[in-house]
Motif scaffolding. Structure first.
Motif, PDB file in Angstrom:
ATOM      1  N   VAL A   4      38.523  38.355  28.681  1.00 35.86           N
ATOM      2  CA  VAL A   4      38.184  39.553  28.137  1.00 35.86           C
ATOM      3  C   VAL A   4      38.130  40.336  26.565  1.00 35.86           C
ATOM      4  O   VAL A   4      39.487  40.233  26.349  1.00 35.86           O
ATOM      5  N   THR A   6      38.306  44.381  25.102  1.00 32.22           N
ATOM      6  CA  THR A   6      37.648  45.101  24.637  1.00 32.22           C
ATOM      7  C   THR A   6      37.154  45.589  23.504  1.00 32.22           C
ATOM      8  O   THR A   6      37.754  45.132  22.680  1.00 32.22           O
ATOM      9  N   ASP A  20      43.448  47.221  32.197  1.00 28.50           N
ATOM     10  CA  ASP A  20      42.577  47.084  33.145  1.00 28.50           C
ATOM     11  C   ASP A  20      41.826  46.227  32.483  1.00 28.50           C
ATOM     12  O   ASP A  20      41.068  45.698  33.741  1.00 28.50           O
ATOM     13  N   ALA A  24      40.372  42.958  36.170  1.00 33.27           N
ATOM     14  CA  ALA A  24      38.986  43.057  35.271  1.00 33.27           C
ATOM     15  C   ALA A  24      38.951  41.402  35.873  1.00 33.27           C
ATOM     16  O   ALA A  24      37.892  41.058  35.940  1.00 33.27           O
ATOM     17  N   SER A  30      43.595  47.837  39.059  1.00 27.66           N
ATOM     18  CA  SER A  30      44.209  47.716  38.067  1.00 27.66           C
ATOM     19  C   SER A  30      45.557  48.490  39.331  1.00 27.66           C
ATOM     20  O   SER A  30      47.039  48.292  38.539  1.00 27.66           O
TER      21      SER A  30
END
Length: 83
Positions: A4, A6, A20, A24, A30
């Motif tokens: 992931v 961001t 977070d 995910a 969370s």
């Protein structure tokens, strides 16, 4: 391997962005993440390192089965190293 990434943290703190992102990947809210991030790294210290716009560098640490990298702009990369 799952990953992931961001965008910049924006108004979210670096620690909340990490929480977070890991949640995910785990597929859970969370608030249900265990162990809590503070068992692995001091969230306040992490936030302070990246609080200013002039921050430089990165922090890399392991959390659960993930490698977490937080860059100076609060850009977060979480890599899952489970088979």
């Amino acid at each position: 391997m799952s990953q992931v990434q961001t965008a910049e943290g924006g108004s979210r703190s670096a620690s909340q962005t990490v929480i977070d992102a890991v949640a995910a990947l785990e597929g859970i809210p969370s608030t249900e993440l265990t162990p809590p991030l503070y068992d692995v790294v001091d969230p306040d210290a992490l936030d302070k390192v990246f609080a200013g716009k002039a921050s430089l560098g990165k922090v890399v640490f392991n959390y659960k089965s993930y490698e977490v990298r937080v860059d100076a702009d609060s850009y977060v990369v979480v890599k899952d190293h489970r088979g």
